[in-house]
Design a protein around this motif. Sequence first.
Motif, PDB file in Angstrom:
ATOM      1  N   TYR A   1     -20.792   4.827 -19.749  1.00 51.14           N
ATOM      2  CA  TYR A   1     -21.929   4.827 -18.825  1.00 51.14           C
ATOM      3  C   TYR A   1     -21.448   4.768 -17.376  1.00 51.14           C
ATOM      4  N   LEU A   2     -20.410   3.983 -17.109  1.00 48.52           N
ATOM      5  CA  LEU A   2     -19.867   3.928 -15.744  1.00 48.52           C
ATOM      6  C   LEU A   2     -19.367   5.307 -15.319  1.00 48.52           C
ATOM      7  N   LYS A   3     -18.674   5.981 -16.217  1.00 53.36           N
ATOM      8  CA  LYS A   3     -18.140   7.319 -15.908  1.00 53.36           C
ATOM      9  C   LYS A   3     -19.272   8.323 -15.671  1.00 53.36           C
ATOM     10  N   LEU A   4     -20.425   8.060 -16.304  1.00 54.36           N
ATOM     11  CA  LEU A   4     -21.580   8.955 -16.167  1.00 54.36           C
ATOM     12  C   LEU A   4     -22.531   8.500 -15.046  1.00 54.36           C
ATOM     13  N   TYR A   5     -22.115   7.471 -14.295  1.00 54.67           N
ATOM     14  CA  TYR A   5     -22.916   6.902 -13.196  1.00 54.67           C
ATOM     15  C   TYR A   5     -24.231   6.303 -13.688  1.00 54.67           C
ATOM     16  N   LYS A   6     -24.246   5.841 -14.934  1.00 53.11           N
ATOM     17  CA  LYS A   6     -25.430   5.181 -15.497  1.00 53.11           C
ATOM     18  C   LYS A   6     -25.189   3.669 -15.433  1.00 53.11           C
ATOM     19  N   TYR A   7     -25.296   3.152 -14.229  1.00 53.57           N
ATOM     20  CA  TYR A   7     -24.889   1.765 -13.981  1.00 53.57           C
ATOM     21  C   TYR A   7     -25.804   0.747 -14.651  1.00 53.57           C
ATOM     22  N   GLU A   8     -27.082   1.007 -14.675  1.00 50.88           N
ATOM     23  CA  GLU A   8     -28.019   0.058 -15.284  1.00 50.88           C
ATOM     24  C   GLU A   8     -27.725  -0.084 -16.784  1.00 50.88           C
ATOM     25  N   GLU A   9     -27.473   1.045 -17.447  1.00 53.72           N
ATOM     26  CA  GLU A   9     -27.160   1.016 -18.881  1.00 53.72           C
ATOM     27  C   GLU A   9     -25.847   0.274 -19.125  1.00 53.72           C
ATOM     28  N   ALA A  10     -24.869   0.522 -18.268  1.00 53.75           N
ATOM     29  CA  ALA A  10     -23.573  -0.167 -18.402  1.00 53.75           C
ATOM     30  C   ALA A  10     -23.755  -1.673 -18.258  1.00 53.75           C
ATOM     31  N   LYS A  11     -24.554  -2.072 -17.277  1.00 58.98           N
ATOM     32  CA  LYS A  11     -24.808  -3.498 -17.061  1.00 58.98           C
ATOM     33  C   LYS A  11     -25.468  -4.121 -18.288  1.00 58.98           C
ATOM     34  N   GLN A  12     -26.428  -3.429 -18.872  1.00 59.77           N
ATOM     35  CA  GLN A  12     -27.131  -3.952 -20.047  1.00 59.77           C
ATOM     36  C   GLN A  12     -26.177  -4.146 -21.225  1.00 59.77           C
ATOM     37  N   ASP A  13     -25.274  -3.181 -21.444  1.00 60.45           N
ATOM     38  CA  ASP A  13     -24.302  -3.331 -22.533  1.00 60.45           C
ATOM     39  C   ASP A  13     -23.399  -4.532 -22.288  1.00 60.45           C
TER      40      ASP A  13
ATOM     41  N   ASP B   1     -24.094  -7.190 -20.423  1.00 62.73           N
ATOM     42  CA  ASP B   1     -24.915  -8.398 -20.594  1.00 62.73           C
ATOM     43  C   ASP B   1     -25.016  -8.768 -22.068  1.00 62.73           C
ATOM     44  N   HIS B   2     -25.206  -7.774 -22.915  1.00 59.31           N
ATOM     45  CA  HIS B   2     -25.318  -8.005 -24.358  1.00 59.31           C
ATOM     46  C   HIS B   2     -24.030  -8.656 -24.899  1.00 59.31           C
ATOM     47  N   VAL B   3     -22.882  -8.098 -24.505  1.00 60.56           N
ATOM     48  CA  VAL B   3     -21.595  -8.638 -24.966  1.00 60.56           C
ATOM     49  C   VAL B   3     -21.437 -10.084 -24.512  1.00 60.56           C
ATOM     50  N   LEU B   4     -21.797 -10.358 -23.270  1.00 66.70           N
ATOM     51  CA  LEU B   4     -21.597 -11.705 -22.727  1.00 66.70           C
ATOM     52  C   LEU B   4     -22.521 -12.734 -23.374  1.00 66.70           C
ATOM     53  N   GLN B   5     -23.624 -12.283 -23.959  1.00 71.25           N
ATOM     54  CA  GLN B   5     -24.476 -13.198 -24.726  1.00 71.25           C
ATOM     55  C   GLN B   5     -23.794 -13.600 -26.032  1.00 71.25           C
ATOM     56  N   ILE B   6     -23.027 -12.676 -26.611  1.00 77.51           N
ATOM     57  CA  ILE B   6     -22.327 -12.937 -27.870  1.00 77.51           C
ATOM     58  C   ILE B   6     -21.005 -13.669 -27.603  1.00 77.51           C
ATOM     59  N   GLU B   7     -20.297 -13.195 -26.587  1.00 76.13           N
ATOM     60  CA  GLU B   7     -18.928 -13.657 -26.309  1.00 76.13           C
ATOM     61  C   GLU B   7     -18.816 -13.894 -24.805  1.00 76.13           C
TER      62      GLU B   7
ATOM     63  N   ALA C   1     -16.082  -7.134 -20.448  1.00 78.74           N
ATOM     64  CA  ALA C   1     -17.524  -7.115 -20.144  1.00 78.74           C
ATOM     65  C   ALA C   1     -17.771  -7.599 -18.721  1.00 78.74           C
ATOM     66  N   PHE C   2     -17.072  -8.665 -18.315  1.00 78.12           N
ATOM     67  CA  PHE C   2     -17.225  -9.154 -16.934  1.00 78.12           C
ATOM     68  C   PHE C   2     -16.802  -8.090 -15.934  1.00 78.12           C
ATOM     69  N   TYR C   3     -15.656  -7.472 -16.187  1.00 78.59           N
ATOM     70  CA  TYR C   3     -15.107  -6.486 -15.269  1.00 78.59           C
ATOM     71  C   TYR C   3     -16.021  -5.263 -15.159  1.00 78.59           C
ATOM     72  N   ARG C   4     -16.450  -4.751 -16.314  1.00 77.86           N
ATOM     73  CA  ARG C   4     -17.288  -3.547 -16.292  1.00 77.86           C
ATOM     74  C   ARG C   4     -18.676  -3.839 -15.743  1.00 77.86           C
ATOM     75  N   ARG C   5     -19.160  -5.060 -15.962  1.00 76.03           N
ATOM     76  CA  ARG C   5     -20.456  -5.421 -15.372  1.00 76.03           C
ATOM     77  C   ARG C   5     -20.326  -5.471 -13.850  1.00 76.03           C
ATOM     78  N   ALA C   6     -19.197  -5.982 -13.370  1.00 79.23           N
ATOM     79  CA  ALA C   6     -18.968  -6.002 -11.917  1.00 79.23           C
ATOM     80  C   ALA C   6     -18.946  -4.576 -11.358  1.00 79.23           C
ATOM     81  N   LEU C   7     -18.299  -3.662 -12.065  1.00 82.64           N
ATOM     82  CA  LEU C   7     -18.281  -2.263 -11.626  1.00 82.64           C
ATOM     83  C   LEU C   7     -19.689  -1.674 -11.629  1.00 82.64           C
ATOM     84  N   ALA C   8     -20.481  -2.051 -12.625  1.00 80.81           N
ATOM     85  CA  ALA C   8     -21.864  -1.560 -12.693  1.00 80.81           C
ATOM     86  C   ALA C   8     -22.675  -2.077 -11.509  1.00 80.81           C
TER      87      ALA C   8
END
Length: 94
Positions: free
Chosen positions: A47-59, A61-67, A73-80
């Motif tokens: 999603y980051l590569k496709l400039y779909k930042y909101e979708e990347a952030k949601q994914d 966020d989901h990971v960080l709820q589990i782990e 997840a932290f790094y890619r959410r920051a990029l998003a």
Amino acid sequence: EEFRTLKNEGNDFVKQGKYEEAVRKYSDCMKLNTKECSIYTNRALCYLKLYKYEEAKQDCDHVLQIEDSNIKAFYRRALAYKGLQVRKKNMAGI
């Protein structure tokens, strides 16, 4: 077994730069197993590569709820977040 095959196909698409196809494979993986964090962080990368930042952030966020200590997840959410802020600035400048 099907899960692993789909994940590997998704990973191969990422290596080829085919991010849309990879997103589809990872999404199919999620139908089989929603607890596998790497699928979400991999899809977030696409999603980051496709400039779909909101979708990347949601994914992420989901990971960080589990782990809650997942570094990818932290790094890619920051990029998003960064992508969303740049987009917001660009919109304001138009």
